[in-house]
Design a protein around this motif. Structure first.
Motif, mmCIF file in Angstrom:
data_model
loop_
_atom_site.group_PDB
_atom_site.id
_atom_site.type_symbol
_atom_site.label_atom_id
_atom_site.label_comp_id
_atom_site.label_asym_id
_atom_site.label_seq_id
_atom_site.Cartn_x
_atom_site.Cartn_y
_atom_site.Cartn_z
ATOM 1 N N LEU A 3 55.254 29.241 52.145
ATOM 2 C CA LEU A 3 54.484 30.152 51.303
ATOM 3 C C LEU A 3 53.893 29.421 50.115
ATOM 4 O O LEU A 3 54.445 28.439 49.634
ATOM 5 N N GLY A 4 52.787 29.940 49.614
ATOM 6 C CA GLY A 4 52.127 29.351 48.455
ATOM 7 C C GLY A 4 52.441 30.116 47.184
ATOM 8 O O GLY A 4 53.376 30.914 47.127
ATOM 9 N N THR A 5 51.647 29.900 46.184
ATOM 10 C CA THR A 5 51.863 30.549 44.891
ATOM 11 C C THR A 5 51.564 32.043 44.986
ATOM 12 O O THR A 5 50.859 32.494 45.883
ATOM 13 N N VAL A 6 52.092 32.796 44.054
ATOM 14 C CA VAL A 6 51.881 34.236 43.962
ATOM 15 C C VAL A 6 51.070 34.525 42.705
ATOM 16 O O VAL A 6 51.353 33.976 41.642
ATOM 17 N N THR A 7 50.060 35.382 42.827
ATOM 18 C CA THR A 7 49.277 35.781 41.671
ATOM 19 C C THR A 7 49.398 37.291 41.505
ATOM 20 O O THR A 7 48.790 38.054 42.257
ATOM 21 N N PRO A 8 50.200 37.745 40.542
ATOM 22 C CA PRO A 8 50.341 39.190 40.319
ATOM 23 C C PRO A 8 49.032 39.803 39.831
ATOM 24 O O PRO A 8 48.262 39.170 39.105
ATOM 25 N N ILE A 9 48.790 41.041 40.250
ATOM 26 C CA ILE A 9 47.664 41.824 39.747
ATOM 27 C C ILE A 9 48.253 42.929 38.876
ATOM 28 O O ILE A 9 49.117 43.682 39.326
ATOM 29 N N LEU A 10 47.808 43.009 37.637
ATOM 30 C CA LEU A 10 48.291 44.020 36.699
ATOM 31 C C LEU A 10 47.154 44.964 36.344
ATOM 32 O O LEU A 10 46.011 44.539 36.132
ATOM 33 N N ARG A 11 47.463 46.235 36.277
ATOM 34 C CA ARG A 11 46.465 47.264 35.971
ATOM 35 C C ARG A 11 46.209 47.305 34.475
ATOM 36 O O ARG A 11 47.150 47.305 33.670
ATOM 37 N N ILE A 12 44.941 47.332 34.105
ATOM 38 C CA ILE A 12 44.520 47.495 32.714
ATOM 39 C C ILE A 12 43.538 48.665 32.644
ATOM 40 O O ILE A 12 42.939 49.036 33.649
ATOM 41 N N PHE A 13 43.382 49.232 31.458
ATOM 42 C CA PHE A 13 42.483 50.376 31.285
ATOM 43 C C PHE A 13 41.407 50.128 30.237
ATOM 44 O O PHE A 13 40.479 50.917 30.132
ATOM 45 N N ASP A 14 41.540 49.065 29.460
ATOM 46 C CA ASP A 14 40.636 48.841 28.337
ATOM 47 C C ASP A 14 40.492 47.341 28.136
ATOM 48 O O ASP A 14 41.448 46.647 27.795
ATOM 49 N N GLU A 15 39.286 46.850 28.352
ATOM 50 C CA GLU A 15 39.011 45.411 28.267
ATOM 51 C C GLU A 15 39.356 44.848 26.888
ATOM 52 O O GLU A 15 39.986 43.796 26.776
ATOM 53 N N THR A 16 38.982 45.533 25.826
ATOM 54 C CA THR A 16 39.228 45.043 24.471
ATOM 55 C C THR A 16 40.719 44.903 24.201
ATOM 56 O O THR A 16 41.179 43.876 23.693
ATOM 57 N N LYS A 17 41.495 45.938 24.559
ATOM 58 C CA LYS A 17 42.940 45.883 24.346
ATOM 59 C C LYS A 17 43.586 44.806 25.217
ATOM 60 O O LYS A 17 44.523 44.128 24.784
ATOM 61 N N ALA A 18 43.103 44.653 26.432
ATOM 62 C CA ALA A 18 43.654 43.626 27.326
ATOM 63 C C ALA A 18 43.433 42.235 26.748
ATOM 64 O O ALA A 18 44.356 41.411 26.720
ATOM 65 N N LEU A 19 42.234 41.961 26.277
ATOM 66 C CA LEU A 19 41.941 40.638 25.721
ATOM 67 C C LEU A 19 42.704 40.410 24.422
ATOM 68 O O LEU A 19 43.186 39.305 24.160
ATOM 69 N N GLU A 20 42.833 41.443 23.601
ATOM 70 C CA GLU A 20 43.599 41.311 22.363
ATOM 71 C C GLU A 20 45.047 40.939 22.672
ATOM 72 O O GLU A 20 45.624 40.072 22.026
ATOM 73 N N PHE A 21 45.635 41.580 23.683
ATOM 74 C CA PHE A 21 47.025 41.312 24.033
ATOM 75 C C PHE A 21 47.185 39.970 24.750
ATOM 76 O O PHE A 21 47.966 39.116 24.318
ATOM 77 N N TYR A 22 46.483 39.783 25.852
ATOM 78 C CA TYR A 22 46.703 38.592 26.682
ATOM 79 C C TYR A 22 46.132 37.310 26.082
ATOM 80 O O TYR A 22 46.757 36.251 26.184
#
Length: 122
Positions: A3-22
């Motif tokens: 098996l290779g690497t795993v890339t989780p997909i996480l649900r977001i609702f707001d681009e601005t808040k996502a970028l501020e956090f991550y």
């Protein structure tokens, strides 16, 4: 089979808040972004070191509230960096677990939990 690497997909609702956090708080960088059209949901990849996450505004991709464990040698230093940023929505601490790891758990603005883990000796 290997098996290779795993890339989780996480649900977001707001681009601005996502970028501020991550990006601003955790220190990830945006590797790429995609929208099918200008007013469509965002799908993007962020990374920090070897950790790669996909973040999606698409409601069919994933449900909010996922949990991801991320190997993080030096979790105490990372926690101190985050505390110094004085992000008003999260003040994470590091805890010693009964199974010998040190862990810092943080929820993103969308209810997903990131657990940064430094494995113990032995």
């Amino acid at each position: 089979m290997q098996l290779g690497t795993v890339t989780p997909i996480l649900r977001i609702f707001d681009e601005t808040k996502a970028l501020e956090f991550y990006v601003d708080f955790l220190g990830f960088k945006v590797d790429w972004q995609h929208r099918f059209e200008a007013d469509f949901p965002l799908y993007l990849q962020v990374s920090l070191g070897e950790c790669v996450l996909h973040l999606s505004e698409h409601h069919g991709d994933v449900s909010p509230g996922a949990a991801v464990r991320i190997q993080a040698p030096g979790v105490d230093a990372f926690q101190q960096q985050l505390q110094a940023k004085n992000y008003r929505f999260a003040k994470p601490g590091v805890e010693e677990t009964p199974w010998g790891s040190r862990e810092m758990s943080i929820k993103d603005p969308f209810g997903n939990r990131l657990v940064f883990v430094e494995e113990g000796e032995g």
